[in-house]
Design a protein around this motif. Structure first.
Motif, PDB file in Angstrom:
ATOM      1  N   HIS A  90     -12.083   0.681   7.853  1.00  0.00           N
ATOM      2  CA  HIS A  90     -10.637   0.096   8.046  1.00  0.00           C
ATOM      3  C   HIS A  90     -10.513  -0.601   9.663  1.00  0.00           C
ATOM      4  CE1 HIS A  90      -9.077   2.810   4.470  1.00  0.00           C
ATOM      5  NE2 HIS A  90      -9.313   1.451   4.198  1.00  0.00           N
ATOM      6  N   LYS A  93     -12.377  -3.747   9.388  1.00  0.00           N
ATOM      7  CA  LYS A  93     -11.780  -4.688   8.602  1.00  0.00           C
ATOM      8  C   LYS A  93     -10.454  -5.427   9.347  1.00  0.00           C
ATOM      9  CE  LYS A  93      -9.543  -5.509   4.007  1.00  0.00           C
ATOM     10  NZ  LYS A  93      -9.063  -5.262   2.859  1.00  0.00           N
ATOM     11  N   ARG A  94      -9.875  -4.565  10.226  1.00  0.00           N
ATOM     12  CA  ARG A  94      -8.632  -5.135  11.027  1.00  0.00           C
ATOM     13  C   ARG A  94      -9.285  -6.194  12.231  1.00  0.00           C
ATOM     14  NH1 ARG A  94      -6.767  -2.016  14.198  1.00  0.00           N
ATOM     15  NH2 ARG A  94      -7.676   0.107  13.873  1.00  0.00           N
ATOM     16  N   GLU A  98     -17.389  -6.334   9.012  1.00  0.00           N
ATOM     17  CA  GLU A  98     -17.651  -5.578   7.756  1.00  0.00           C
ATOM     18  C   GLU A  98     -18.566  -4.551   8.215  1.00  0.00           C
ATOM     19  OE1 GLU A  98     -19.673  -6.248   3.591  1.00  0.00           O
ATOM     20  OE2 GLU A  98     -20.249  -7.627   4.836  1.00  0.00           O
TER      21      GLU A  98
END
Length: 257
Positions: A90, A93-94, A98
């Motif tokens: 996560h 992603k922010r 990846e």
């Protein structure tokens, strides 16, 4: 700006670097939105993006989407928050990256003294799962994670997808929800296997994060150790709202004395 005086890609790159220097922007801070920068330099979004692609290729900026997105100063390092249950995936992603995972090995083994003490294993339940995984950020090695889990809490865990997020599987398959985490950070010399996996020199120094995860009842459900390539990571720790409020109270009390 008339077409004859439009900035070249190299000139736009230079002006963005100058903007970062003059404003003394630090990694993680926003330079601006693409729209605002294009207007400021008098170029089209297409022309601006050519310059941004060049700056991304040298890891000087990253582009993020969303409410807090835009063109962000970067030093090429992944920013990792400490003492949080947010997964690395996560976080990645922010940051427009990846994160993937590759299983190195997994086994059922007898608990050692540290397992018994830290995982608070009951008498007669002295078996743990030992799982080692390689974490890759945009396809490049970031860290080696070694987890040790109490087998009695997670029967058949080695049959799960061991390259997927552990906490999600704890909750979905075993109704064990990770509720809190304690982490400690230091530096260490990495063993040969880890150095080889991370693509660094033998016995090189790495950043070591030792973690204990607790379930809703406050019982340890995982102990782990992450060894990070220090050239690819930066750690942050942000105070909670309650902690910030307490800091303001203490500051006010000090001022009143």
């Amino acid at each position: 700006m008339p077409p004859s005086t439009r900035l070249s890609r190299e000139e736009v790159v230079h002006r963005i670097r100058l903007l970062v220097t003059r404003r003394q922007l630090l990694p993680g801070e926003r330079i601006g939105t693409e729209r605002a920068l294009a207007q400021a330099f008098g170029v089209s979004r297409f022309e601006l993006r050519a310059a941004l692609e060049q700056l991304e290729s040298t890891h000087e900026i990253v582009r993020r989407i969303g409410r807090n997105g835009g063109v962000i100063v970067s030093d090429g390092r992944f920013e990792c928050n400490l003492n949080t249950l947010e997964s690395l995936a996560h976080m990645a992603k922010r940051q427009g990256c990846e994160l993937t995972c590759a299983l190195m090995r997994a086994a059922v083994t007898s608990a050692n003294e540290a397992d018994m003490r830290i995982l608070q294993l009951p008498t007669g339940r002295t078996t743990v799962y030992a799982v080692r995984r390689l974490r890759l950020l945009d396809g490049e090695p970031l860290s080696v994670e070694t987890s040790r889990l109490p087998a009695y809490m997670f029967p058949g865990f080695l049959d799960c997808d061991l390259e997927a997020a552990f906490y999600t599987q704890f909750e979905r398959r075993y109704s064990v929800r990770a509720q809190s985490v304690d982490e400690a950070l230091d530096c260490a010399s990495a063993p040969h296997e880890v150095c080889e996996a991370l693509g660094i020199g033998d016995h090189a120094r790495v950043v070591r994060v030792r973690r204990i995860t607790y379930d809703g009842a406050g019982h340890p459900c995982e102990r782990s150790m992450d060894l990070y390539n220090p050239t690819r990571i930066r750690f942050t720790s942000r105070a909670s709202g309650a902690a910030r409020a307490m800091a303001h109270v203490r500051s006010a009390e000090s001022a009143a004395v």
